[in-house]
Design an enzyme around this catalytic site. Structure first.
Site, PDB file in Angstrom:
ATOM      1  N   GLU A 264      -4.697  -0.945   1.019  1.00 23.71           N
ATOM      2  CA  GLU A 264      -3.460  -1.170   1.788  1.00 23.71           C
ATOM      3  C   GLU A 264      -2.349  -0.486   1.010  1.00 23.71           C
ATOM      4  O   GLU A 264      -1.795  -1.065   0.075  1.00 23.71           O
ATOM      5  CB  GLU A 264      -3.171  -2.675   1.905  1.00 23.71           C
ATOM      6  CG  GLU A 264      -4.227  -3.470   2.644  1.00 23.71           C
ATOM      7  CD  GLU A 264      -4.086  -3.376   4.166  1.00 23.71           C
ATOM      8  OE1 GLU A 264      -3.126  -2.731   4.650  1.00 23.71           O
ATOM      9  OE2 GLU A 264      -4.949  -3.944   4.856  1.00 23.71           O
ATOM     10  N   CYS A 298       6.215  -2.475   2.774  1.00 22.37           N
ATOM     11  CA  CYS A 298       5.373  -1.321   3.117  1.00 22.37           C
ATOM     12  C   CYS A 298       5.651  -0.905   4.551  1.00 22.37           C
ATOM     13  O   CYS A 298       5.485   0.265   4.909  1.00 22.37           O
ATOM     14  CB  CYS A 298       3.902  -1.652   2.921  1.00 22.37           C
ATOM     15  SG  CYS A 298       3.424  -3.169   3.741  1.00 22.37           S
TER      16      CYS A 298
END
Ligand code: NAD
Length: 510
Positions: A264, A298
């Site tokens: 991720e 993110c």
């Protein structure tokens, strides 16, 4: 605008109280330490003992040993551990949120929201513990049953980033535990206190329900400690969240030993705003996604692709909203933008803005440093809007700070091409009231990201969906939907109850 900040001593007291409530005692560490630090003042809080190589080995051995028992514990019983963890997280939501704010700088509602995500994923994983379904498949042979069974995988190594210091752990851990795996966690070296608190709550939950002691272990340290998880063959899955640079190092190393990895990594998320968009809604969605969490998600919105006909109006409204953004103490209810994690992050932001200007961009709002007189070691900064003529080098990179680059387009096809023309593929959105435009954006010809939204910004996902992205974001999926499958191994079972040996594809033999 808030002009004051808590002192480092106030924050120490508050952190110590939160740790005390969850049951963590900080002893004076001997040997290697790392310093818990707060971005609110930029100063150190406490020294924390770093995990020694011998202790890391003990943790891996304990997690492996515990797996051998945990994998055979019925899944609904495993769910009881996660249910108890969820109860403790609910009980200590305020304490944990305090630690998130103190170590990661999140404003109060976002810190509470991060802990809420942990509670939500526990609820999800408790339900999941009764739903680890396999399929029964039509066999081509009479008197045969063909089925798929899902089994626990092993020890899961979780490596996490500073900006979601506990939610990412819980997405992995709640699901992995329900799936019958055990977990060894290497959190960011920037957030040891919240990690100690979460680990203690899980330890208490395990004591309460009688789960094996080694179901979870915490390793405190920098990337060298993370590398132990990466290289150890007992770690069946490495779930690593952080920068693309980190993923580029971790992915091939895990693959070299045929381990599994779930990556991720960084995002460079964009929103397209079409002429039919509801601009009131778009402005609110954009400002939260671009400036919220001080640009340190993110999924933060980093590129705005606005239709030429509405770009000037939209930019004027955005810059007006940016001018009113309260930057400062994240514990103050009025604050919307807290500090960057470090002065190094501020330097990287300023370098990126300078590069954008050198590449032809024009700064329209923000960029000023705040509170430098009160807290010279902290990094409070006004979120920036930069209008750029083209998607130049710096625009194609993720700078982990609140910089919003604004581009314009004429046709939706051109907007989608611009949108997809970056190395990352995490989150995306379109603001439109035209259904055909929304559907095109969500189609195979549209956004190439793992998350594609309509009339909502790029950040702030719910745990029920799978979370993750494509290309340099790493391809992993975590959290809801069927992301659990990454934490288990499947076996295909053929059972012959016909009393005759029939070979597949009509093969004759003997
Ligand atoms: P980082 O890459 O510096 O560190 C992340 C973690 O990886 C830390 O625990 C660090 O110690 C560890 N690490 C670094 N190099 C390693 C190595 N070679 N081997 C083993 N472990 C290693 O990231 P950060 O600055 O803490 O976080 C910000 C980054 O994380 C941004 O790029 C952001 O987009 C990304 N992020 C992605 C997601 C997502 O779900 N896609 C979520 C949160 C953050």
């Amino acid at each position: 605008m808030p002009r004051t900040l808590p002192t480092t001593e106030d924050l120490r007291t508050r952190a110590r109280a939160a740790l005390d409530h969850v049951g963590v005692t900080l002893d004076d560490p001997a040997g290697d330490v790392l310093h818990a630090r707060t971005p609110l003042t930029g100063e150190n809080l406490f020294p924390v003992a770093a995990t020694t190589p011998a202790a890391a080995e003990e943790a891996l051995a304990a997690a492996h040993q515990a797996f051998l028992a945990w994998r055979s514990t019925p899944a609904p019983q495993r769910g009881e551990l996660v249910r108890r963890l969820g109860e403790l997280l609910r009980e200590h939501q305020e304490d944990l949120a305090d630690l998130v704010t103190i170590e990661a700088g999140k404003i109060r509602s976002e810190a509470l929201g991060e802990v809420q995500e942990m509670i939500d994923i526990c609820d999800f994983a408790v339900g999941l513990s009764r739903q680890l379904y396999g399929r029964t498949i039509a066999s081509e042979r009479p008197g045969h049953r063909l089925a798929e069974t899902w089994h626990p995988l092993g020890v899961v190594g979780v490596i996490s980033a500073f900006n979601f210091p506990c939610a990412v752990w819980s997405w992995n851990t709640a699901v992995a535990l329900a799936c019958g795996d055990t977990v060894v966690w290497k959190p960011s070296e920037l957030t040891p206190l919240i990690s100690l608190a979460c680990a203690r709550l899980l330890e208490r939950a395990a004591e309460d329900v009688g789960a094996p002691d080694g179901v979870h272990r915490l390793l405190i340290g920098d990337r060298a400690v993370g590398e132990r998880l990466v290289d150890d063959p007992r770690v069946a899955l490495v779930s690593a969240t952080g920068s693309t640079r980190m993923g580029r190092e971790v992915g091939p190393r895990v693959a070299a030993r045929f381990g599994r990895s779930l990556l991720e990594l960084g995002g460079n998320n964009a929103a397209i705003v079409t002429p039919s968009a509801d601009l009131d809604l778009a402005v609110r969605g954009i400002v939260f996604a671009a400036a919220g969490t001080a640009g340190q998600r993110c999924t933060t919105l980093r590129r705005l692709i606005a239709h030429r006909d509405i770009a000037d109006t939209l930019v004027a409204r955005l810059t007006a909203a940016y001018a009113r953004l309260p930057v400062g103490d994240p514990f103050d209810e009025a604050t919307l933008v807290g500090p960057l994690i470090s002065s190094a992050a501020l330097d990287r932001m300023q370098e990126a803005v300078a590069r954008a200007q050198a590449e032809g961009g024009k700064v329209l709002a923000g960029g000023g440093r705040r509170l430098a007189d009160v807290a010279p070691d902290a990094a409070y900064v006004e979120p920036v809007v930069v209008r750029v003529g083209a998607q130049t080098g710096v625009v194609r990179e993720e700078t982990f700070a609140p910089i919003l680059y604004v581009l314009t387009y004429d046709t939706l096809e051109e907007a989608i091409a611009l949108h997809n023309d970056v190395p990352q593929g995490l989150s995306s959105s379109i603001f439109t009231r035209d259904q055909a435009e929304a559907e095109l954006f969500l189609s195979a010809e549209g956004s190439d990201c793992g998350i594609a939204n309509v009339n909502i910004g790029t950040s702030g996902a719910e745990i029920g969906g799978a979370f993750g992205g494509e290309k340099e974001t790493g391809g992993g999926r975590e959290s809801g939907s069927d992301a659990w499958r990454a934490y288990m191994r499947s076996a295909t079972n053929t059972v012959n109850y016909s009393g005759r040996l029939a070979l597949a594809q009509n093969v004759n033999f003997l």
